[in-house]
Design a protein around this motif. Sequence first.
Motif, short mmCIF file in Angstrom:
data_model
loop_
_atom_site.label_atom_id
_atom_site.label_comp_id
_atom_site.label_asym_id
_atom_site.label_seq_id
_atom_site.Cartn_x
_atom_site.Cartn_y
_atom_site.Cartn_z
N TYR A 107 -3.55 1.41 6.92
CA TYR A 107 -3.87 0.93 8.24
C TYR A 107 -3.81 1.74 9.34
O TYR A 107 -4.63 2.03 10.45
CB TYR A 107 -3.40 -0.55 8.40
CG TYR A 107 -3.80 -1.71 7.83
CD1 TYR A 107 -5.04 -2.13 8.32
CD2 TYR A 107 -3.24 -2.22 6.58
CE1 TYR A 107 -5.87 -3.31 7.26
CE2 TYR A 107 -3.97 -3.53 5.97
CZ TYR A 107 -5.12 -3.82 6.35
OH TYR A 107 -5.63 -4.76 5.61
N ALA B 190 -8.10 3.27 7.92
CA ALA B 190 -8.98 1.88 8.32
C ALA B 190 -10.21 2.34 9.24
O ALA B 190 -11.35 1.84 8.92
CB ALA B 190 -8.10 0.71 8.74
N LEU C 258 -12.39 -5.07 7.72
CA LEU C 258 -10.98 -5.30 7.83
C LEU C 258 -10.33 -6.31 8.83
O LEU C 258 -10.92 -6.30 9.85
CB LEU C 258 -10.46 -3.97 7.80
CG LEU C 258 -11.07 -2.73 6.85
CD1 LEU C 258 -10.42 -1.29 7.32
CD2 LEU C 258 -10.88 -2.99 5.48
#
Length: 365
Positions: free
Chosen positions: A95, A99, A106
Amino acid sequence: MASIAIPKNHLEVTAQWLESALKAGSEKNLGSIASIELKQIGEGIGVMGELFRASISYSSGTGPSAVIVKLPSQADANRQQGIDLGMYEAEVKFYDSLAAQTTARLPICYYTASEAGTANFVILMEDLGHLSMVVQMDGMNAAQTSAAIRSLAALHASWWGKVETTELEWVPSVIHDRIVNFGAMWPMLWEMYQPKFGHVLPEGGVEFGNWLSVNYWEAVKEFATSPWTLLHLDYRVDNLMFDKDLNAPDAVAVIDWQSVGRGPAGYDLAYLLGGSVTVEDRRKYEDKWLHEYHDEITRLGVNYAFEDLYKDYVRAHVIGGTSTAVLTGATFDLGNERGVALIASMGERHFAAPIDHNGRQFFSV
């Protein structure tokens, strides 16, 4: 992101802590939180972590009405597996650093924190409760499967040929040292698995497992010679959330990135079709779904011959879901009846696929 004290469990997730964490993360203009109500969600879905929905009331200002709090499993055996496999740190790093470059829907990540070498981690994420989920034992229908395949192709295309770099060495590959060690453990795990779940295996499953238990590492090395991309490595329906409009560009949200890895794309595709649809539906629609994946990833600019995709897909059935079923079935605290049923269905489905395709023919061992 800035760091504050990491909760040891959900009891330490208070209104004060949540406000501090959200403000330390992405929600700099968050209002004042008066109270929160925590409710565990997804019990029996994941064995490595726990999820809670924190419904939020504000005394002033505004902010998200609810967030998802992800914490490590409270089962000692599972926590140790998460530490040994680096899964807790990996999801936080995903993350924090990957990401934004990943073409997939997401959840918005508000805050992350982890402590290296331990199970201490926390992730605060967007609540996607308005999306629907499918019970893995029931399996996806054909339309949901097609949507999940399109999402997967976009994910793979966004990282195709870009993951064999020094900067991404922290992302475990399919030939990482831990896979070597897992291969050495396969015979022992297989012996532990059979008394618990051997009865769910299809005809020929025991013989196939006997072969794989002594040939796993050599098979993985052959599989790894195909082109690499970023892998989810746990791309199954319990980690997918569906929009009502399955034809929308972002119809599928992908969660749970603890297993993020690098390797041939066939791994994720085989894991999805091998475990998240019934054996009957896989056999009925498999060729259609493979062509849908190939059409989409080709449309996105990846040069990937269908013959190569099929070979990678079958090889992945041999070494992928079968190993996950054996590892979890042999060693994890499955927590409840749903967890046991999940692993049983994984064994039945994931062993059926390589037998259906005579997967051993694609290996020299």
